[in-house]
Design a protein around this motif. Structure first.
Motif, PDB file in Angstrom:
ATOM      1  N   GLN A  23      -4.079  57.306  12.561  1.00 38.37           N
ATOM      2  CA  GLN A  23      -4.308  56.495  11.367  1.00 38.37           C
ATOM      3  C   GLN A  23      -3.081  56.534  10.459  1.00 38.37           C
ATOM      4  OE1 GLN A  23      -7.949  58.165   9.789  1.00 38.37           O
ATOM      5  NE2 GLN A  23      -9.227  56.756  10.982  1.00 38.37           N
ATOM      6  N   LEU A  24      -2.507  57.703  10.297  1.00 37.21           N
ATOM      7  CA  LEU A  24      -1.323  57.839   9.450  1.00 37.21           C
ATOM      8  C   LEU A  24      -0.154  57.048  10.033  1.00 37.21           C
ATOM      9  CD1 LEU A  24      -0.004  59.080   6.960  1.00 37.21           C
ATOM     10  CD2 LEU A  24       0.547  61.097   8.342  1.00 37.21           C
ATOM     11  N   LYS A  25       0.003  57.057  11.350  1.00 38.30           N
ATOM     12  CA  LYS A  25       1.086  56.280  11.974  1.00 38.30           C
ATOM     13  C   LYS A  25       0.901  54.786  11.716  1.00 38.30           C
ATOM     14  CE  LYS A  25       2.368  59.492  15.624  1.00 38.30           C
ATOM     15  NZ  LYS A  25       2.384  59.754  17.065  1.00 38.30           N
ATOM     16  N   LEU A  26      -0.319  54.287  11.912  1.00 39.91           N
ATOM     17  CA  LEU A  26      -0.575  52.867  11.643  1.00 39.91           C
ATOM     18  C   LEU A  26      -0.373  52.552  10.165  1.00 39.91           C
ATOM     19  CD1 LEU A  26      -3.631  51.679  13.779  1.00 39.91           C
ATOM     20  CD2 LEU A  26      -1.273  50.908  13.889  1.00 39.91           C
ATOM     21  N   TYR A  27      -0.846  53.442   9.323  1.00 38.13           N
ATOM     22  CA  TYR A  27      -0.672  53.258   7.882  1.00 38.13           C
ATOM     23  C   TYR A  27       0.819  53.149   7.549  1.00 38.13           C
ATOM     24  CZ  TYR A  27      -0.605  54.178   2.883  1.00 38.13           C
ATOM     25  OH  TYR A  27      -0.370  54.086   1.542  1.00 38.13           O
ATOM     26  N   ASN A  28       1.612  54.070   8.052  1.00 41.46           N
ATOM     27  CA  ASN A  28       3.046  54.070   7.756  1.00 41.46           C
ATOM     28  C   ASN A  28       3.751  52.824   8.286  1.00 41.46           C
ATOM     29  OD1 ASN A  28       3.058  56.481   6.302  1.00 41.46           O
ATOM     30  ND2 ASN A  28       3.372  57.720   8.132  1.00 41.46           N
ATOM     31  N   VAL A  51      -5.688  48.183  -4.062  1.00 41.06           N
ATOM     32  CA  VAL A  51      -6.225  47.218  -3.097  1.00 41.06           C
ATOM     33  C   VAL A  51      -5.775  47.579  -1.689  1.00 41.06           C
ATOM     34  CG1 VAL A  51      -5.975  44.820  -2.304  1.00 41.06           C
ATOM     35  CG2 VAL A  51      -6.577  45.283  -4.675  1.00 41.06           C
ATOM     36  N   MET A  52      -4.497  47.923  -1.555  1.00 40.16           N
ATOM     37  CA  MET A  52      -3.981  48.277  -0.241  1.00 40.16           C
ATOM     38  C   MET A  52      -4.709  49.498   0.326  1.00 40.16           C
ATOM     39  SD  MET A  52      -0.238  49.594   0.932  1.00 40.16           S
ATOM     40  CE  MET A  52      -0.562  51.158   0.155  1.00 40.16           C
ATOM     41  N   GLN A  53      -4.884  50.521  -0.509  1.00 45.18           N
ATOM     42  CA  GLN A  53      -5.566  51.731  -0.059  1.00 45.18           C
ATOM     43  C   GLN A  53      -7.004  51.423   0.369  1.00 45.18           C
ATOM     44  OE1 GLN A  53      -4.158  54.623   0.437  1.00 45.18           O
ATOM     45  NE2 GLN A  53      -2.218  54.159  -0.526  1.00 45.18           N
ATOM     46  N   GLU A  54      -7.714  50.651  -0.448  1.00 42.02           N
ATOM     47  CA  GLU A  54      -9.093  50.285  -0.119  1.00 42.02           C
ATOM     48  C   GLU A  54      -9.157  49.459   1.162  1.00 42.02           C
ATOM     49  OE1 GLU A  54     -11.186  48.580  -3.469  1.00 42.02           O
ATOM     50  OE2 GLU A  54     -10.300  50.072  -4.819  1.00 42.02           O
ATOM     51  N   ALA A  55      -8.167  48.601   1.360  1.00 38.41           N
ATOM     52  CA  ALA A  55      -8.129  47.785   2.570  1.00 38.41           C
ATOM     53  C   ALA A  55      -7.922  48.656   3.808  1.00 38.41           C
ATOM     54  CB  ALA A  55      -7.031  46.732   2.468  1.00 38.41           C
ATOM     55  N   PHE A  56      -7.046  49.650   3.707  1.00 29.39           N
ATOM     56  CA  PHE A  56      -6.846  50.552   4.846  1.00 29.39           C
ATOM     57  C   PHE A  56      -8.108  51.360   5.129  1.00 29.39           C
ATOM     58  CE2 PHE A  56      -2.246  49.858   4.652  1.00 29.39           C
ATOM     59  CZ  PHE A  56      -1.919  49.895   5.991  1.00 29.39           C
ATOM     60  N   ILE A  57      -8.768  51.819   4.093  1.00 27.72           N
ATOM     61  CA  ILE A  57     -10.013  52.565   4.286  1.00 27.72           C
ATOM     62  C   ILE A  57     -11.033  51.688   5.012  1.00 27.72           C
ATOM     63  CG2 ILE A  57     -12.008  53.563   3.085  1.00 27.72           C
ATOM     64  CD1 ILE A  57      -9.937  54.544   0.930  1.00 27.72           C
ATOM     65  N   LYS A  58     -11.147  50.443   4.556  1.00 27.48           N
ATOM     66  CA  LYS A  58     -12.085  49.526   5.202  1.00 27.48           C
ATOM     67  C   LYS A  58     -11.663  49.255   6.651  1.00 27.48           C
ATOM     68  CE  LYS A  58     -14.433  45.148   4.773  1.00 27.48           C
ATOM     69  NZ  LYS A  58     -14.740  44.008   3.921  1.00 27.48           N
ATOM     70  N   ALA A  59     -10.363  49.048   6.866  1.00 25.74           N
ATOM     71  CA  ALA A  59      -9.879  48.770   8.221  1.00 25.74           C
ATOM     72  C   ALA A  59     -10.192  49.925   9.160  1.00 25.74           C
ATOM     73  CB  ALA A  59      -8.381  48.495   8.188  1.00 25.74           C
ATOM     74  N   PHE A  60      -9.952  51.149   8.709  1.00 26.58           N
ATOM     75  CA  PHE A  60     -10.206  52.290   9.585  1.00 26.58           C
ATOM     76  C   PHE A  60     -11.700  52.511   9.799  1.00 26.58           C
ATOM     77  CE2 PHE A  60      -5.829  53.874   8.258  1.00 26.58           C
ATOM     78  CZ  PHE A  60      -5.239  53.424   9.428  1.00 26.58           C
ATOM     79  N   SER A  61     -12.503  52.174   8.799  1.00 25.17           N
ATOM     80  CA  SER A  61     -13.949  52.340   8.980  1.00 25.17           C
ATOM     81  C   SER A  61     -14.541  51.225   9.861  1.00 25.17           C
ATOM     82  CB  SER A  61     -14.665  52.388   7.629  1.00 25.17           C
ATOM     83  OG  SER A  61     -14.636  51.118   7.009  1.00 25.17           O
ATOM     84  N   LYS A  62     -13.845  50.094   9.938  1.00 28.77           N
ATOM     85  CA  LYS A  62     -14.323  48.947  10.729  1.00 28.77           C
ATOM     86  C   LYS A  62     -13.456  48.691  11.967  1.00 28.77           C
ATOM     87  CE  LYS A  62     -17.406  47.527   7.679  1.00 28.77           C
ATOM     88  NZ  LYS A  62     -18.808  47.535   7.932  1.00 28.77           N
ATOM     89  N   ILE A  63     -12.632  49.666  12.335  1.00 22.45           N
ATOM     90  CA  ILE A  63     -11.691  49.446  13.433  1.00 22.45           C
ATOM     91  C   ILE A  63     -12.389  49.111  14.748  1.00 22.45           C
ATOM     92  CG2 ILE A  63     -11.411  51.841  14.190  1.00 22.45           C
ATOM     93  CD1 ILE A  63      -8.216  50.705  13.987  1.00 22.45           C
ATOM     94  N   ASN A  64     -13.632  49.504  14.903  1.00 20.23           N
ATOM     95  CA  ASN A  64     -14.372  49.158  16.121  1.00 20.23           C
ATOM     96  C   ASN A  64     -14.642  47.660  16.226  1.00 20.23           C
ATOM     97  OD1 ASN A  64     -14.466  51.745  17.207  1.00 20.23           O
ATOM     98  ND2 ASN A  64     -16.269  52.274  16.000  1.00 20.23           N
ATOM     99  N   THR A  65     -14.535  46.936  15.103  1.00 20.20           N
ATOM    100  CA  THR A  65     -14.739  45.487  15.141  1.00 20.20           C
ATOM    101  C   THR A  65     -13.457  44.740  15.506  1.00 20.20           C
ATOM    102  OG1 THR A  65     -14.248  45.125  12.788  1.00 20.20           O
ATOM    103  CG2 THR A  65     -16.542  45.650  13.377  1.00 20.20           C
ATOM    104  N   PHE A  66     -12.324  45.449  15.528  1.00 21.42           N
ATOM    105  CA  PHE A  66     -11.057  44.829  15.922  1.00 21.42           C
ATOM    106  C   PHE A  66     -11.088  44.596  17.426  1.00 21.42           C
ATOM    107  CE2 PHE A  66      -6.627  45.366  17.461  1.00 21.42           C
ATOM    108  CZ  PHE A  66      -6.101  44.205  16.931  1.00 21.42           C
ATOM    109  N   LYS A  67     -11.032  43.326  17.809  1.00 23.74           N
ATOM    110  CA  LYS A  67     -11.169  42.966  19.220  1.00 23.74           C
ATOM    111  C   LYS A  67      -9.838  42.616  19.871  1.00 23.74           C
ATOM    112  CE  LYS A  67     -15.941  41.465  18.784  1.00 23.74           C
ATOM    113  NZ  LYS A  67     -16.311  42.721  18.286  1.00 23.74           N
ATOM    114  N   GLY A  68      -8.771  42.584  19.090  1.00 26.76           N
ATOM    115  CA  GLY A  68      -7.465  42.275  19.652  1.00 26.76           C
ATOM    116  C   GLY A  68      -7.220  40.797  19.876  1.00 26.76           C
TER     117      GLY A  68
END
Length: 185
Positions: A23-28, A51-68
């Motif tokens: 997560q830290l690597k993707l964040y960076n 906003v950016m921090q909240e967006a990353f939190i949401k992205a990591f919590s919803k990463i299972n919905t990322f289908k590529g």
């Protein structure tokens, strides 16, 4: 290119398993770009950071919905844009829905400005427009969304999106013309 995609795929798999280092690597990799996206909307470094921090939190919590289906960066950018708009709406932002029956929108794709006006000056003038026009112009011109996407993001009709864009463009041209005449913004 292939190695980078494979690397991203591996990082995303690790993030799905709650791996904090991944997560830290993707964040960076994405934090600077996503901060810039948020800042274009928020106009304030502290708010953009939040906003950016909240967006990353949401992205990591919803990463299972990322289908590529799109790149991770495009998926994350959409989250940042939506979070920015939600934050603006919660503060004071109000988009008045127009009655589509009374609108006759003319598509005007002429975005030319005088050669002596820089892109930075255009961005500055956009930031001084009423918020509803600023938001539409930012989504359309800077973020590259079309009217269908804008209508979904802002929960308005496509006709309203086109109308607000046209009105914002007219205001932008007026302000740029004043600047060109030496009367300032």
């Amino acid at each position: 290119m292939f190695k980078t995609k494979l690397y991203h795929t591996d990082l995303i798999k690790q993030c799905r398993n709650q791996n904090r280092k991944a997560q830290l690597k993707l964040y960076n990799q994405y934090c600077d770009a996503m901060y810039n996206v948020a800042f274009r909307f928020m106009k304030n470094s502290q708010d953009a950071e939040d906003v950016m921090q909240e967006a990353f939190i949401k992205a990591f919590s919803k990463i299972n919905t990322f289908k590529g289906e799109v790149t991770f960066g495009a998926w994350l950018k959409r989250i940042v844009v939506n979070k920015s708009i939600d934050t603006l709406k919660s503060v004071k932002y109000n988009f008045s829905e127009l009655d589509d029956n009374y609108l006759n929108v003319v598509d005007d794709n002429n975005w030319e400005v005088a050669d002596e006006i820089s892109a930075e000056e255009v961005k500055t003038v956009i930031s001084r427009l009423p918020q509803k026009y600023e938001l539409i112009l930012t989504l359309y011109l800077m973020e590259g969304y079309d009217h269908q996407e804008i209508s979904q993001i802002l929960n308005i009709t496509e006709v309203n999106s086109r109308t607000q864009l046209l009105r914002g463009k007219q205001k932008l041209k007026e302000l740029l013309k004043q600047k060109g005449n030496g009367t300032g913004y």
